[in-house]
Enzyme design. Structure first.
Site, PDB file in Angstrom:
ATOM      1  N   HIS A  12       0.821  -1.217   0.000  1.00 23.46           N
ATOM      2  CA  HIS A  12       0.000   0.000   0.000  1.00 23.46           C
ATOM      3  C   HIS A  12       0.858   1.271   0.000  1.00 23.46           C
ATOM      4  O   HIS A  12       0.464   2.295   0.529  1.00 23.46           O
ATOM      5  CB  HIS A  12      -0.979  -0.003   1.187  1.00 23.46           C
ATOM      6  CG  HIS A  12      -0.343  -0.011   2.556  1.00 23.46           C
ATOM      7  ND1 HIS A  12      -0.829  -0.774   3.597  1.00 23.46           N
ATOM      8  CD2 HIS A  12       0.718   0.657   3.064  1.00 23.46           C
ATOM      9  CE1 HIS A  12      -0.101  -0.578   4.676  1.00 23.46           C
ATOM     10  NE2 HIS A  12       0.841   0.306   4.380  1.00 23.46           N
ATOM     11  N   HIS A  59      -1.728   5.112   9.804  1.00 26.25           N
ATOM     12  CA  HIS A  59      -0.518   5.920   9.657  1.00 26.25           C
ATOM     13  C   HIS A  59      -0.694   7.313  10.252  1.00 26.25           C
ATOM     14  O   HIS A  59      -0.079   8.264   9.799  1.00 26.25           O
ATOM     15  CB  HIS A  59      -0.136   6.029   8.187  1.00 26.25           C
ATOM     16  CG  HIS A  59       0.212   4.718   7.539  1.00 26.25           C
ATOM     17  ND1 HIS A  59      -0.751   3.843   7.062  1.00 26.25           N
ATOM     18  CD2 HIS A  59       1.404   4.128   7.300  1.00 26.25           C
ATOM     19  CE1 HIS A  59      -0.156   2.783   6.547  1.00 26.25           C
ATOM     20  NE2 HIS A  59       1.148   2.930   6.674  1.00 26.25           N
ATOM     21  N   HIS A 193      10.725  -3.349   4.097  1.00 33.40           N
ATOM     22  CA  HIS A 193      11.209  -1.995   3.864  1.00 33.40           C
ATOM     23  C   HIS A 193      11.498  -1.313   5.194  1.00 33.40           C
ATOM     24  O   HIS A 193      10.925  -1.643   6.222  1.00 33.40           O
ATOM     25  CB  HIS A 193      10.226  -1.156   3.035  1.00 33.40           C
ATOM     26  CG  HIS A 193       8.878  -0.921   3.637  1.00 33.40           C
ATOM     27  ND1 HIS A 193       7.988  -1.930   3.959  1.00 33.40           N
ATOM     28  CD2 HIS A 193       8.222   0.233   3.956  1.00 33.40           C
ATOM     29  CE1 HIS A 193       6.872  -1.420   4.428  1.00 33.40           C
ATOM     30  NE2 HIS A 193       6.985  -0.097   4.457  1.00 33.40           N
ATOM     31  N   GLU A 240       4.699  -4.700   8.698  1.00 35.14           N
ATOM     32  CA  GLU A 240       3.338  -4.719   8.161  1.00 35.14           C
ATOM     33  C   GLU A 240       2.938  -6.109   7.662  1.00 35.14           C
ATOM     34  O   GLU A 240       1.755  -6.357   7.403  1.00 35.14           O
ATOM     35  CB  GLU A 240       3.201  -3.694   7.030  1.00 35.14           C
ATOM     36  CG  GLU A 240       3.248  -2.258   7.524  1.00 35.14           C
ATOM     37  CD  GLU A 240       3.298  -1.238   6.399  1.00 35.14           C
ATOM     38  OE1 GLU A 240       3.112  -0.042   6.683  1.00 35.14           O
ATOM     39  OE2 GLU A 240       3.526  -1.626   5.235  1.00 35.14           O
TER      40      GLU A 240
END
Length: 280
Positions: A12, A59, A193, A240
């Site tokens: 995403h 977020h 990441h 995530e």
């Protein structure tokens, strides 16, 4: 009774939204990622799910570091997108399914999960971008939303084992729902990441492929690490993968069939993937 028609898992990254806005889908940098979506769209057009139960992480639109629930479930009649500062458009609002949300919440509490219930809730790029990828030309989203937010930001994080258990508790709740909806399970985020610190730009294809290889047939393999080990293997934002693990749990304990899979590295300093599963 309701039926789970499949599971849709995808990255995403906000940069994906930027690529959509610019029309960069067929450029050499982005094409290998976007090439993973025609099979997803064809499958969705054929299966026509009515509601999506989406596991993602917030977020900052709903929760910040001073108040960070481990697990939160939306129970709102609608969910608006909001500007996050990425320069992206504000996406279409989602219709909720409050009755199904409350059924899940009640069932999860009976299963001894301490859930934060959100009767108002915003959705950010973690939900909007996967839906834009799946239904790029839809004037409105053709599916109702039940959002489940998992803390992947603030220590201490839930363990992969606990997230798989959460997903399986959601599956049990869906099995007792009296409606006739066709349900799509979604897990969004990742893969590996890290955006900050000395390891900024870190990616780990070996761990990503381990997750992708085991997601359908052996999700328990993804629970053999602590949250700290996952952060070491996948990067601090790569945790995530917890969203994917929970979503796989919501598919049930049986084996799943992998319908489609795509993996590309890098997309905006992120290892990006898209997977479609069906119950075997």
């Amino acid at each position: 009774m309701a039926r789970i028609v499949g599971g849709y898992f995808t990255s995403h990254v906000p940069g994906i939204g930027g690529a959509i806005v610019r029309g960069d889908q067929d450029t050499p940098y982005w094409k290998p990622f976007f090439d993973g979506f025609p099979p997803i769209r064809q499958w969705l057009a054929a299966e026509k799910p009515d509601v999506a139960v989406v596991f993602s992480n917030d977020h900052g639109l709903n929760f910040f570091l001073d108040k960070m629930p481990t697990f939160a479930v939306g129970a709102a009649p609608s969910y608006d997108n909001a500007d996050e500062g990425w320069g992206l458009p504000v996406y279409k609002s989602f219709a909720g399914h409050p009755a199904l949300s409350w059924h899940l919440i009640d069932s999860l509490v009976r299963d001894e999960f301490d859930i934060t219930t959100c009767q108002t809730m915003l959705v950010d790029h973690a939900v909007s971008i996967p839906f834009e990828l799946a239904w790029p030309d839809a004037p409105s989203w053709p599916i109702k939303l039940v959002p489940i937010s998992i803390n992947t930001v603030q220590y201490p994080l839930p363990s992969p084992k606990r997230c798989l258990a959460l997903g399986r508790a959601v599956h049990r709740a869906l099995q007792t729902w009296s409606g006739a909806e066709r349900i799509l399970i979604c897990g969004t985020g990742g893969l590996s990441h890290q955006l900050d610190g000395p390891r900024a730009g870190f990616m780990n294809p070996e761990y990503d492929l381990f997750c992708l290889d085991n997601l359908a047939a052996n999700p328990e393999a993804l629970t053999n690490h602590t949250p700290e080990q996952v952060a070491q293997l996948a990067g601090t934002q790569g945790v995530e993968i917890l969203n994917w693990i929970a979503a796989r749990g919501a598919m049930g304990e049986g084996r799943c069939r992998q319908v489609s899979r795509n993996y590309h590295i890098p997309i905006s300093n992120t290892a990006a993937a898209t997977v479609l599963l069906q119950p075997a």
